[in-house]
Design a protein around this motif. Structure first.
Motif, PDB file in Angstrom:
ATOM      1  N   LEU A  37      51.398  32.064  37.095  1.00 41.18           N
ATOM      2  CA  LEU A  37      52.542  32.969  37.183  1.00 41.18           C
ATOM      3  C   LEU A  37      52.378  34.166  36.244  1.00 41.18           C
ATOM      4  O   LEU A  37      52.733  35.297  36.589  1.00 41.18           O
ATOM      5  CB  LEU A  37      53.832  32.217  36.844  1.00 41.18           C
ATOM      6  N   ALA A  38      51.840  33.912  35.064  1.00 43.49           N
ATOM      7  CA  ALA A  38      51.637  35.004  34.112  1.00 43.49           C
ATOM      8  C   ALA A  38      50.615  36.005  34.653  1.00 43.49           C
ATOM      9  O   ALA A  38      50.793  37.215  34.546  1.00 43.49           O
ATOM     10  CB  ALA A  38      51.182  34.443  32.774  1.00 43.49           C
ATOM     11  N   ALA A  39      49.531  35.479  35.234  1.00 39.87           N
ATOM     12  CA  ALA A  39      48.508  36.357  35.796  1.00 39.87           C
ATOM     13  C   ALA A  39      49.082  37.200  36.935  1.00 39.87           C
ATOM     14  O   ALA A  39      48.769  38.390  37.067  1.00 39.87           O
ATOM     15  CB  ALA A  39      47.330  35.526  36.298  1.00 39.87           C
ATOM     16  N   GLU A  40      49.957  36.584  37.718  1.00 40.37           N
ATOM     17  CA  GLU A  40      50.584  37.314  38.827  1.00 40.37           C
ATOM     18  C   GLU A  40      51.527  38.389  38.300  1.00 40.37           C
ATOM     19  O   GLU A  40      51.543  39.521  38.790  1.00 40.37           O
ATOM     20  CB  GLU A  40      51.354  36.340  39.712  1.00 40.37           C
ATOM     21  N   ALA A  41      52.311  38.042  37.276  1.00 43.61           N
ATOM     22  CA  ALA A  41      53.256  39.009  36.712  1.00 43.61           C
ATOM     23  C   ALA A  41      52.532  40.185  36.064  1.00 43.61           C
ATOM     24  O   ALA A  41      53.013  41.322  36.100  1.00 43.61           O
ATOM     25  CB  ALA A  41      54.152  38.315  35.686  1.00 43.61           C
ATOM     26  N   LEU A  42      51.371  39.926  35.480  1.00 44.31           N
ATOM     27  CA  LEU A  42      50.619  40.954  34.775  1.00 44.31           C
ATOM     28  C   LEU A  42      49.564  41.637  35.649  1.00 44.31           C
ATOM     29  O   LEU A  42      48.916  42.591  35.218  1.00 44.31           O
ATOM     30  CB  LEU A  42      49.930  40.335  33.556  1.00 44.31           C
ATOM     31  N   HIS A  43      49.376  41.095  36.851  1.00 49.56           N
ATOM     32  CA  HIS A  43      48.369  41.643  37.772  1.00 49.56           C
ATOM     33  C   HIS A  43      46.983  41.628  37.126  1.00 49.56           C
ATOM     34  O   HIS A  43      46.258  42.632  37.140  1.00 49.56           O
ATOM     35  CB  HIS A  43      48.736  43.073  38.193  1.00 49.56           C
ATOM     36  N   CYS A  44      46.639  40.480  36.553  1.00 53.11           N
ATOM     37  CA  CYS A  44      45.339  40.344  35.904  1.00 53.11           C
ATOM     38  C   CYS A  44      44.717  39.000  36.293  1.00 53.11           C
ATOM     39  O   CYS A  44      45.375  38.146  36.889  1.00 53.11           O
ATOM     40  CB  CYS A  44      45.474  40.439  34.384  1.00 53.11           C
ATOM     41  N   GLU A  45      43.468  38.808  35.934  1.00 49.63           N
ATOM     42  CA  GLU A  45      42.801  37.543  36.213  1.00 49.63           C
ATOM     43  C   GLU A  45      43.340  36.462  35.275  1.00 49.63           C
ATOM     44  O   GLU A  45      43.744  36.741  34.135  1.00 49.63           O
ATOM     45  CB  GLU A  45      41.297  37.683  36.053  1.00 49.63           C
TER      46      GLU A  45
END
Length: 208
Positions: A81-89
């Protein structure tokens, strides 16, 4: 394997269902294993959520990093979820593993896809790793599960930074809530947390 991690520090729900399901999170120790300077600006485990976030932001500001705070309208409580929120790997998510040792709680911050190596942990701490139970994470770390931040901690909580974080120029630990994070370089993370660099985790085979 249950992992106690956060984009900051919380019990790892991420690892229960796989490498992306973790929440960012949580005897004789070597002489180097001393309380982190980050614990000097400690917070109460029962502070209001807004107060926890304020403590995190205040510590960032004290290091000239006040503009690195990020807050989301969606959950960032797991690595995925964090990666999705931040648009990062996912690897850039600095998850925090909350572990209870015989001398008190410790936080191990690692890259999002890493897992704790039990042998390495025992070699350093001379005891087996015991992840903090979900219901005790906030009481012992001062931050809620899914939002454990590796700084602005109760006095005595020690912080260790896994070498896996150095694979990235920028990483994102949690900032005291399940919908926020902090953008930091590994060196900045070390400065803010006062954490000790260690080699305690193992990477997926494809990254090893």
């Amino acid at each position: 394997e249950i992992c106690a991690c956060l984009v900051g520090s919380e019990m790892c729900i991420r690892d229960r269902a796989g490498p992306f399901s973790h929440p960012r999170q949580t005897g004789d120790t070597p002489p180097a294993c001393r309380p982190s300077p980050a614990t000097t600006e400690h917070v109460s485990a029962k502070e209001h959520p807004a107060m926890r976030t304020e403590a995190v932001r205040a510590q960032l500001a004290a290091h000239g990093l006040g503009d690195r705070y990020r807050e989301f309208t969606v959950s960032s409580a797991t690595v995925a979820l964090a990666a999705e929120a931040l648009h990062c790997e996912a690897g850039r998510i600095a998850k925090t593993l909350s572990i209870l040792t015989s001398t008190g709680p410790v936080l191990v911050v690692a890259m999002g896809l890493a897992r704790l190596d039990n042998r390495k942990f025992k070699d350093l701490f001379h005891e087996k790793a015991r992840f903090i139970p979900v219901e005790d994470v906030e009481r012992l770390t001062g931050h809620p599960q899914g939002g454990v931040c590796p700084f602005a901690l109760p006095e005595g909580v020690r912080v260790f930074l896994d070498e896996s974080l150095k694979r990235y120029d920028v990483v994102y630990p949690a900032a005291g809530a399940p919908n926020n994070a902090v953008q930091l370089t590994p060196d900045e993370l070390a400065a803010v947390t006062g954490g000790q660099w260690v080699d305690l985790c193992k990477l997926p085979e494809e990254l090893a």
